[in-house]
Design an enzyme around this catalytic site. Structure first.
Site, PDB file in Angstrom:
ATOM      1  N   GLU A  85       0.809  -1.223   0.000  1.00  0.00           N
ATOM      2  CA  GLU A  85       0.000   0.000   0.000  1.00  0.00           C
ATOM      3  C   GLU A  85       0.842   1.273   0.000  1.00  0.00           C
ATOM      4  O   GLU A  85       0.311   2.363  -0.225  1.00  0.00           O
ATOM      5  CB  GLU A  85      -0.932   0.008   1.218  1.00  0.00           C
ATOM      6  N   GLU A 116       6.279 -22.150   7.714  1.00  0.00           N
ATOM      7  CA  GLU A 116       6.668 -21.352   8.880  1.00  0.00           C
ATOM      8  C   GLU A 116       7.685 -22.066   9.769  1.00  0.00           C
ATOM      9  O   GLU A 116       8.350 -21.444  10.599  1.00  0.00           O
ATOM     10  CB  GLU A 116       5.444 -20.986   9.717  1.00  0.00           C
TER      11      GLU A 116
END
Length: 309
Positions: A85, A116
């Protein structure tokens, strides 16, 4: 390998939601809303630490460094979201603020099982982006123990890059691998262990502060307006025109015309109108004032310039 998660706050049971499966739709979302109200208060408790983190990020970016968010699952996605963004909002180059998620781009849309748990890949993903000492890495993990994030922070510190750990558990393991540990304790989730809820909300709030405050300090805001936005679509072109119109007092047509002369760049348009200078002069003034519009206008009018923030 067995991992004991029972001591983590994010894995505890929230007694307020013990009967959530028996509630009406309205009751479910009222409970969720009540729990969400507590998140901002939890973030507020660590604002002094967040402020320190912003100063670290600002220093890194001011000295030619880059900001990397790195995490797995929801934490990784939030980092990618905040990073993605920044170019349209602040006209930053895509490489300046980067989000990295365990498992790569595929993991943004589909869970990559086991990603992960790979500590080595956390380091490798930073190596692949040629992490340098001048950069800064924010490791994000609600649990505070994700091996992928630990590997990334460990590698970043080994080459001298600054590191921040963001988690939602006290005495989080990842805090021990970072120069700064920020632990936002939001308490148990209404669905036990579902850290996509309050924990994720807290993480996004902190990342909002990281990038927004840093960009303000870098001169990308005038008043409370996004004067360094990238007008890459109709909505943003309209926003740019209205920003110029509102700041300078010119008509909508005049704002559109001046932006056509500046290749839709808002900052030089404002300096041209309020400083009474040419486009080339406005660009020069913004260069010598490190992009701060207030200072560029003052200098255009013959005043002194102060760029310290």
């Amino acid at each position: 390998m067995k991992v004991n998660l029972s001591t983590l706050m994010t894995e505890q049971t929230n007694n307020r939601s013990n009967n959530i499966d028996q509630l009406s739709t309205l009751e479910i979302i009222e409970l969720m809303n009540d729990e969400d109200y507590t998140v901002a208060a939890s973030v507020k408790k660590v604002l002094p630490l967040i402020s320190v983190g912003i100063e670290l990020i600002y220093t890194a970016l001011s000295n030619g460094g880059r900001l990397f968010y790195i995490g797995a699952g929801t934490s990784g996605r939030i980092g990618v979201l905040d990073a993605s963004e920044c170019p349209p909002t602040f006209c930053t180059p895509p490489e300046l603020i980067q989000g990295i998620i365990a498992g790569g781009n595929t993991a943004m849309f589909t869970a990559v099982e086991g990603a992960e748990d790979n500590r080595e890949n956390g380091a490798k993903d930073l190596q692949d982006r040629q992490l340098k000492e001048m950069d800064i890495v924010v490791g994000i993990a609600a649990s505070g123990r994700t091996p992928y994030v630990i590997g990334a922070l460990e590698y970043a510190r080994s080459i001298g890059a600054k590191t921040i750990a963001l988690s939602c558990n006290e005495q989080a393991e990842i805090s021990h691998y970072a120069d700064l540990g920020i632990e936002v304790i939001v308490g148990p989730e209404i669905l036990t262990g579902s850290t996509r809820l309050k924990s994720a909300t807290a993480q996004k709030m902190v990342l909002n502060m990281f990038t927004t405050a840093t960009m303000i300090k870098l001169g990308k805001v005038y008043g409370n307006l996004m004067v360094d936005l990238n007008p890459s679509n109709i909505k943003l072109i309209e926003r740019a025109r209205n920003i110029v119109k509102n700041i300078t007092g010119v008509s909508y047509t005049e704002a559109a015309n001046i932006l056509n002369k500046t290749d839709q760049k808002v900052k030089p348009a404002i300096v041209m109108l309020l400083g009474g200078v040419s486009f080339e002069k406005a660009k020069h003034l913004l260069d010598v004032t490190n992009g701060f519009v207030h200072e560029a206008i003052e200098k255009a009018k013959g005043g002194t310039v102060t760029c310290e923030k």
